[in-house]
Design a protein around this motif. Structure first.
Motif, PDB file in Angstrom:
ATOM      1  N   SER A 118      56.669  46.692  75.054  1.00 51.40           N
ATOM      2  CA  SER A 118      57.837  45.851  74.811  1.00 51.40           C
ATOM      3  C   SER A 118      57.384  44.400  74.748  1.00 51.40           C
ATOM      4  N   SER A 119      58.289  43.540  74.300  1.00 52.22           N
ATOM      5  CA  SER A 119      57.951  42.134  74.136  1.00 52.22           C
ATOM      6  C   SER A 119      57.744  41.415  75.476  1.00 52.22           C
ATOM      7  N   LYS A 120      58.214  42.003  76.578  1.00 50.27           N
ATOM      8  CA  LYS A 120      58.057  41.338  77.875  1.00 50.27           C
ATOM      9  C   LYS A 120      56.756  41.705  78.586  1.00 50.27           C
ATOM     10  N   THR A 121      55.971  42.626  78.008  1.00 57.37           N
ATOM     11  CA  THR A 121      54.705  43.023  78.629  1.00 57.37           C
ATOM     12  C   THR A 121      53.718  41.868  78.599  1.00 57.37           C
TER      13      THR A 121
ATOM     14  N   SER B 293      68.490  46.275  75.035  1.00 61.35           N
ATOM     15  CA  SER B 293      67.679  47.480  74.846  1.00 61.35           C
ATOM     16  C   SER B 293      67.443  47.820  73.380  1.00 61.35           C
TER      17      SER B 293
ATOM     18  N   PRO C  93      65.731  48.316  70.135  1.00 63.52           N
ATOM     19  CA  PRO C  93      64.289  48.300  69.856  1.00 63.52           C
ATOM     20  C   PRO C  93      63.944  47.310  68.754  1.00 63.52           C
ATOM     21  N   ARG C  94      62.773  46.719  68.857  1.00 63.28           N
ATOM     22  CA  ARG C  94      62.200  45.818  67.849  1.00 63.28           C
ATOM     23  C   ARG C  94      63.091  44.613  67.561  1.00 63.28           C
TER      24      ARG C  94
ATOM     25  N   HIS D 222      52.725  43.185  70.896  1.00 66.97           N
ATOM     26  CA  HIS D 222      53.722  43.420  71.952  1.00 66.97           C
ATOM     27  C   HIS D 222      53.902  44.930  72.098  1.00 66.97           C
TER      28      HIS D 222
ATOM     29  N   GLU E 295      56.088  52.378  80.890  1.00 70.19           N
ATOM     30  CA  GLU E 295      56.913  51.220  80.559  1.00 70.19           C
ATOM     31  C   GLU E 295      56.543  50.058  81.473  1.00 70.19           C
ATOM     32  N   SER E 296      56.834  48.854  81.033  1.00 64.30           N
ATOM     33  CA  SER E 296      56.448  47.665  81.791  1.00 64.30           C
ATOM     34  C   SER E 296      57.100  47.667  83.172  1.00 64.30           C
TER      35      SER E 296
END
Length: 377
Positions: free
Chosen positions: A140-143, A307, A309-310, A137, A46-47
């Motif tokens: 996750s989108s923050k990666t 949290s 997802p998607r 992504h 995970e990021s």
């Protein structure tokens, strides 16, 4: 429901992507990667936060450690440059990095000549080999960047003890989820004895292979199904209320329906007219609802847990528009059916010549003059 549960994953041939339930350490992943034949697998973390230094003030970034096969398993292509090559997660070859599109734009201003340049992450110099597209992504989108795993069997503590990671895979040609599950269960007993210490016999006893979409969504799909069921009940209650209002209105339109019948309109012609009016009413309500949805979508996404997802995939697209159009027409027919059938019943139309329905008769002059009651005939 569309953005989180129904929309396919944004990867190549997503129906062949699978998740392996339960995490595995680095050593187990390497052994499984060599043994599994029904699917090719990849590991990731995970990021986590990483410090970018050497370019002025330090910058805090979110990065993910991945095995060299991750991008090829997902079927992801870089915007430019390349993805990790096989073996670049081995010691001595792992000093490379791939940037996200957003990080490339914000830190390097969209300069396409950065391939081959070095950056310093957590005190380690890494060479930039590629940049991913803006719509990629993972996990996750923050990666913001990806670096290879450091799969060093000499570091026993990390290799077998602390690096438990989620695994994903892609089914090979001719493979099925059932075959992949059976192969995984047959492989696990060969993995346990590889640990440097005794492991429980029930370790990974429940590990299995599931579609990747199910692994990403998890229990969220059940929650959304309950929410969708509640919304459906509210919609049916609204249909019943509107149907009652239209029934009351239909009772006040008996004279109008009688005039139409007198002019030659048949039962089904009158029923179709009322159903058309109901459908138009429903479509107007649907258009108003879409306006509220367009304005409130961002607010709704803020109300959902971070949290979820998607969550970044939730949007109003053509599928949502088509679904709401079908729902609008269907509800228009549902709440317009009862008033339509009520208005075109035979005993209602048989009164089309009734003076009480067509006009209010006024007293004739002859009656007011005292003539016999049958004079006005």
């Amino acid at each position: 429901m569309n953005g989180i549960v129904l929309r396919p994953l944004p990867y190549s041939d997503p129906t062949r992507l699978v998740s392996i339930v339960e995490p595995y350490p680095e050593g187990a992943f390497v052994a499984m990667r060599a043994r599994l034949k029904e699917m090719s697998i990849a590991a990731y973390t995970e990021s986590t936060e990483l410090n970018l230094t050497g370019r002025g003030d330090p910058v805090r970034l979110y990065g993910s450690e991945v095995s060299a096969e991750l991008f090829s398993v997902l079927g992801a292509r870089p915007e430019f440059g390349r993805i990790f090559a096989p073996g670049e997660d081995q010691p001595g070859r792992d000093n490379v990095v791939i940037l996200s599109h957003g990080l490339w734009q914000s830190e390097w201003g969209g300069n396409r000549n950065i391939i081959g340049h070095s950056i310093t992450l957590e005190g380690v110099d890494r060479r930039i080999v590629g940049v991913m597209p803006s719509d990629f992504h993972f996990p996750s989108s923050k990666t913001q960047l990806w670096i290879p795993l450091h799969l060093d069997p000499r570091d026993i503590g990390s290799y077998w003890g602390s690096g438990f990671m989620p695994l994903i895979g892609r089914l090979r040609n001719g493979a099925t989820i059932g075959k992949a599950r059976a192969e995984l269960q047959a492989t696990i007993p060969h993995i346990r004895p590889m640990f440097p210490w005794k492991m429980p016999d029930l370790l990974w006893a429940d590990s299995t292979v599931i579609p990747m979409l199910d692994g990403v969504v998890g229990d969220t799909s059940a929650t959304l199904l309950i929410l969708l069921g509640a919304i459906t009940l509210v919609l049916l209650i609204a249909c019943a209320n509107v149907a009652n209002l239209l029934l009351s209105r239909a009772a006040n339109r008996q004279r109008e329906m009688a005039v139409r019948a007198a002019l030659g309109a048949g039962r089904w012609r009158i029923c179709r007219q009322l159903l058309s009016e109901s459908v138009v009413l429903a479509i107007c309500g649907d258009a108003l609802g879409l306006l509220f949805a367009l304005g409130g979508l961002r607010w709704l996404k803020l109300l959902l847990p971070a949290s979820t997802p998607r969550l970044d995939a939730v949007s109003i697209d053509w599928r949502v528009l088509a679904f709401t159009a079908v729902v609008a027409i269907s509800t228009g027919l549902i709440f317009g059916l009862a008033p339509g059938l009520h208005a075109c019943r035979p005993h209602k139309l048989s009164q089309k010549w009734s003076p009480q329905l067509l006009t209010k008769r006024e007293p004739s002059r002859t009656q007011s003059a005292g003539c016999r009651p049958d004079c006005d005939r």
